[in-house]
Design an enzyme around this catalytic site. Structure first.
Site, PDB file in Angstrom:
ATOM      1  CD  GLU A 188      -3.173  -0.777   0.493  1.00 50.42           C
ATOM      2  OE1 GLU A 188      -3.261   0.276  -0.175  1.00 50.42           O
ATOM      3  OE2 GLU A 188      -4.057  -1.651   0.473  1.00 50.42           O
ATOM      4  CD  GLU A 212      -3.832   5.201  -1.459  1.00 53.35           C
ATOM      5  OE1 GLU A 212      -3.311   4.431  -0.620  1.00 53.35           O
ATOM      6  OE2 GLU A 212      -4.294   4.797  -2.534  1.00 53.35           O
TER       7      GLU A 212
END
Ligand SMILES: C[S@@+](CC[C@H](N)C(=O)[O-])C[C@H]1O[C@@H](n2cnc3c(N)ncnc32)[C@H](O)[C@@H]1O
Length: 254
Positions: free
Chosen positions: A191, A221
């Protein structure tokens, strides 16, 4: 990078992002920010009245396009991961790729580490797209209900699709699916970690993806302290971040 026969071509990623089903919801962003975020719908749901995952369930062409969009990105990320992070896969016998799409990542892991038995786990209508004869086991189901047991749960670009509460739900099930830390159990996610780059271009790209996750799925995010809170809330005791270009490899341990 946009030439299709380049082994790390981003053509399918760009073509996917420009598809009507992906591009049109952006036109609702301004209304969403001014008014509609209070109504509990995502930007995507404002356009189509359903989530992107529901649209994918109803439209097999869109499922294929979405998988190809992710594969375009995956070819670049998996190449870097498998070249630079070999030690993170040492000692593993089994791995389940949760939200593994059409199996591209799991197949790449199996090719790089033939001793690791990989399972691709995703929604039933998605895993039908794993190529026949692939060297991986295929299991259909929802990660909110059950996660198949393995030494390691691997999730690439899955957690950023969801809000904190849903991430914690899935991670609690991940923890049940893996053995103790002493027996090699861990979760690996790939990620973005916002704030982990000094490069302006990467920081701008992190912000773009943050917006994109809000538009497509209502996700986001996260910065390191946000990841840490999610892991802790799900009952994990420790974590380690290894930067990998635009993204990072994050391991967390039970
Ligand atoms: C952004 S894609 C990432 C795909 C793949 N990991 C990659 O990096 O190319 C998110 C994946 O999560 C899957 N997904 C969504 N909801 C799910 C659920 N409830 N259970 C399992 N997988 C799910 C989607 O079908 C999709 O394949």
């Amino acid at each position: 990078m946009l030439v299709c026969d380049n082994p790390i071509s981003l053509a399918s990623h760009v073509l996917g992002l420009l598809d009507t089903n992906m591009a049109t919801p952006w036109h609702n962003l301004s209304t969403f920010c001014r008014l509609d975020h209070k109504k509990g719908f995502t930007v995507y749901e404002m356009e189509y009245g359903k989530s992107l995952w529901k649209l994918s369930e109803e439209n097999s062409e869109f499922t294929v396009l979405f998988n190809e969009t992710m594969d375009g990105d995956g070819r670049v990320t998996m190449k870097a991961l498998l070249e630079e992070c070999t030690e993170n896969f040492e000692g593993l016998n089994t791995l389940v790729d949760v939200g593994g799409g059409d199996g591209t990542s799991a197949i790449a892991i199996t090719k790089a580490f033939p001793h690791i038995k990989c399972i691709v786990y995703d929604l039933p209508h998605v895993v039908t797209n794993v190529p026949q004869g692939s060297p991986v086991e295929v299991v259909g189901g929802s990660m909110f209900d059950h996660i198949p047991k393995a030494d390691v749960v691997f999730m690439k670009l899955v957690m950023h699709d969801w809000d904190d509460e849903d991430c914690v739900k899935v991670l609690k099930l991940c923890k049940e699916a893996i053995p103790s830390r002493e027996d090699g159990g861990k979760v690996i996610i790939i990620e973005i970690v916002r704030g982990f780059s000094n490069l302006d271009l990467e920081r701008e790209t992190h912000i773009f993806f943050d917006l994109a996750m809000m538009v497509y799925m209502g996700g986001k995010e996260r910065e390191e302290h946000e990841w840490k809170k999610i892991f802790t809330d799900a009952g994990f005791t420790d974590y380690k971040i290894t930067p990998l270009g635009l993204r990072s490899l994050i391991e967390f341990f039970p």
